[in-house]
Write a protein that holds these residues in place. Sequence first.
Motif, short mmCIF file in Angstrom:
data_model
loop_
_atom_site.label_atom_id
_atom_site.label_comp_id
_atom_site.label_asym_id
_atom_site.label_seq_id
_atom_site.Cartn_x
_atom_site.Cartn_y
_atom_site.Cartn_z
N GLY A 1 13.01 1.28 -33.03
CA GLY A 1 13.21 2.35 -33.99
C GLY A 1 13.93 1.94 -35.26
N THR A 2 14.45 0.73 -35.31
CA THR A 2 15.13 0.24 -36.51
C THR A 2 14.20 -0.69 -37.26
OG1 THR A 2 17.28 0.37 -35.43
CG2 THR A 2 17.13 -1.01 -37.39
N THR A 3 14.09 -0.48 -38.58
CA THR A 3 13.18 -1.29 -39.41
C THR A 3 13.99 -2.13 -40.38
OG1 THR A 3 11.41 0.34 -39.23
CG2 THR A 3 11.26 -1.26 -41.03
N ARG A 4 13.63 -3.40 -40.47
CA ARG A 4 14.27 -4.31 -41.44
C ARG A 4 13.18 -4.97 -42.27
NH1 ARG A 4 18.20 -8.37 -38.57
NH2 ARG A 4 18.67 -8.79 -40.77
N THR A 5 13.41 -5.04 -43.58
CA THR A 5 12.49 -5.72 -44.48
C THR A 5 13.05 -7.10 -44.79
OG1 THR A 5 11.79 -3.62 -45.47
CG2 THR A 5 11.34 -5.63 -46.73
N LEU A 6 12.26 -8.13 -44.48
CA LEU A 6 12.74 -9.51 -44.55
C LEU A 6 11.70 -10.38 -45.24
CD1 LEU A 6 13.78 -9.77 -40.79
CD2 LEU A 6 15.36 -9.34 -42.69
N ASP A 7 12.19 -11.41 -45.96
CA ASP A 7 11.24 -12.41 -46.43
C ASP A 7 10.99 -13.42 -45.32
OD1 ASP A 7 13.30 -14.35 -46.41
OD2 ASP A 7 13.76 -14.04 -48.54
N ALA A 8 10.13 -14.38 -45.54
CA ALA A 8 9.72 -15.31 -44.48
C ALA A 8 10.91 -16.09 -43.92
CB ALA A 8 8.64 -16.26 -45.00
N ASP A 9 11.76 -16.58 -44.81
CA ASP A 9 12.90 -17.37 -44.33
C ASP A 9 13.87 -16.52 -43.54
OD1 ASP A 9 11.93 -19.67 -45.48
OD2 ASP A 9 13.09 -19.48 -47.32
N GLU A 10 14.12 -15.29 -44.00
CA GLU A 10 15.02 -14.39 -43.27
C GLU A 10 14.44 -14.02 -41.91
OE1 GLU A 10 17.13 -11.97 -46.99
OE2 GLU A 10 15.18 -11.34 -46.21
N LEU A 11 13.11 -13.81 -41.87
CA LEU A 11 12.47 -13.49 -40.60
C LEU A 11 12.58 -14.65 -39.63
CD1 LEU A 11 10.77 -11.64 -38.80
CD2 LEU A 11 8.72 -12.58 -39.91
N ARG A 12 12.33 -15.86 -40.12
CA ARG A 12 12.44 -17.03 -39.24
C ARG A 12 13.87 -17.17 -38.70
NH1 ARG A 12 8.84 -19.28 -43.24
NH2 ARG A 12 6.79 -19.65 -42.28
N GLU A 13 14.85 -16.93 -39.56
CA GLU A 13 16.24 -17.01 -39.11
C GLU A 13 16.53 -15.96 -38.05
OE1 GLU A 13 20.80 -16.87 -40.94
OE2 GLU A 13 19.07 -16.84 -42.28
N GLU A 14 16.01 -14.75 -38.22
CA GLU A 14 16.21 -13.69 -37.24
C GLU A 14 15.55 -14.05 -35.91
OE1 GLU A 14 17.56 -9.96 -35.83
OE2 GLU A 14 18.04 -11.04 -37.69
N LEU A 15 14.30 -14.53 -35.98
CA LEU A 15 13.58 -14.88 -34.76
C LEU A 15 14.16 -16.12 -34.10
CD1 LEU A 15 9.92 -14.19 -35.91
CD2 LEU A 15 11.32 -12.81 -34.37
N HIS A 16 14.73 -17.00 -34.90
CA HIS A 16 15.37 -18.19 -34.34
C HIS A 16 16.47 -17.79 -33.37
CE1 HIS A 16 18.02 -21.74 -34.18
NE2 HIS A 16 16.94 -22.45 -34.47
N GLY A 17 17.23 -16.76 -33.72
CA GLY A 17 18.31 -16.31 -32.84
C GLY A 17 17.83 -15.51 -31.65
N MET A 18 16.59 -15.01 -31.72
CA MET A 18 16.07 -14.17 -30.65
C MET A 18 15.22 -14.96 -29.65
SD MET A 18 14.87 -10.83 -32.88
CE MET A 18 14.21 -9.98 -31.45
N THR A 19 14.85 -16.19 -29.97
CA THR A 19 13.94 -16.95 -29.12
C THR A 19 14.65 -18.13 -28.47
OG1 THR A 19 13.24 -18.24 -31.06
CG2 THR A 19 11.86 -16.36 -30.42
N SER A 20 14.12 -18.53 -27.34
CA SER A 20 14.57 -19.74 -26.66
C SER A 20 13.37 -20.34 -25.94
CB SER A 20 15.71 -19.45 -25.67
OG SER A 20 15.32 -18.45 -24.75
N TYR A 21 13.49 -21.61 -25.61
CA TYR A 21 12.37 -22.31 -24.99
C TYR A 21 12.79 -22.88 -23.64
CZ TYR A 21 8.46 -25.51 -24.32
OH TYR A 21 7.36 -26.16 -23.82
N VAL A 22 11.96 -22.66 -22.63
CA VAL A 22 12.17 -23.22 -21.29
C VAL A 22 11.27 -24.44 -21.18
CG1 VAL A 22 12.05 -22.84 -18.82
CG2 VAL A 22 12.69 -20.95 -20.35
N PRO A 23 11.82 -25.65 -21.14
CA PRO A 23 10.97 -26.84 -21.15
C PRO A 23 10.29 -27.08 -19.82
CG PRO A 23 13.27 -27.49 -20.97
CD PRO A 23 13.26 -26.00 -21.17
#
Length: 433
Positions: free
Chosen positions: A319-341
């Motif tokens: 329900g919350t909307t944020r307007t981001l440029d590509a670099d800001e979006l990548r930074e946001e997703l960087h903190g939300m993602t993790s990888y299981v090797p």
Amino acid sequence: MTERRHDREFVRTFFTSPTAVEGEADSAKMLRRAAQLRGMQAPDVWVPDNEDATAPSMRDEGAENIVEVVVEHGADFPGEIHPRMVWHRDSPTTRYQGFQHMLEIADPERGAIEHIDGFVIPEVGDIDDWKKADEFFTIVENEHDLEEGSLKMSVIIESGQAELAMGTLREEMGKPTNNLERLFLLVDGEVDYTKDMRAMTPTGELPEWPELRHNTSRGASAAGLIAVDGPYDDIRNVEGYHERMAENRAKGMLGIWSLTPGQVVEANTSPLPPKTGSWLLDIDGEQVELEAEDGAEVYDGDHLSLEATDGGYQLHIDGTTRTLDADELREELHGMTSYVPSMDDIVDSMEEFEAAKEAGRGAIAMEQSATLRIGGTEIDISKDRMWDEATYQAAMTPINLFQDVYENRPDQHEELNERYGADVVSRAMEVGL
């Protein structure tokens, strides 16, 4: 971590079987079934259980059944065999009965002891009680001309006394007055522990006892032993069993009690590195595994959506909307993602670091990249992780586990090769050596 005291560095599965079933034409039928398990259905440690799993009136017959079945099948059983004897810190009569059964089972003339690795002692109390059990082991060995210390002793932590005793193991083991170096497994027994602690819950279910599991794992690590969690009795709840094992592994406790061959399979495979890597997305504290599809990692849930706009992106989260440029979006997703090797990923990274170290470099950056697809919109992300010697040593834990399994369980080689591929298995057996 203290050096392990036995050849096995890890035990994934601790599987108990009743030694004598009342009212059956063959009272040893459960033992016979368990003794013939192979591959992923066979545990690392099989425990013919002459205590709680067997009625008191059947325990003499149970001891006889252990000898008969182990003589017949013990040479071919792929794991270790550790019968569980009766014992109680407050009952000399019970301790004596367990001692007598140990003497019977360990008699070399009966032929079973050459296939038995040790015994499991339940209901231990303070450290003096552990020493009593150890002394009985020593007497059994001397009575039957076995090498002193050759029989491993595993104990079940089922009381506050036993929990506190783990804190004194480091100073007690190695003293000339005992043979406590024979200790092998520290196994939690949450049911009797709950009774001993006089604990209650509104539903009557067992408390989870995370403190006990932590203390057992810590005690095992400090003394060079192996920690094993107690039984998970909701045998149809596979997801809950996996969650429990994941929590335990985060504490350094890789082993767990298994009540059925199905649980044995789950517990044998769960701690191994995954066959394929996976990306996780954290949404409000809940991790969601993304689906790999056409070269992208896809989120198809309702809590998160992404739209491309002329000036960038709109990210919608609950329900919350944020307007981001590509670099800001990548930074946001960087903190939300993790990888299981995957196993292959781990081996690749270790080989790369070993090559860098050989070339004189002490640290290197490892990149992980992916294309995320959220609500039909795609964006590329990458994550860098710095590898140094400490990172390398931490990555060795799952590889050491795999190597220990591969060396000690040749009956699982075919399944492991099918799971990972022969090339990955061969490389995994070489790294870190």
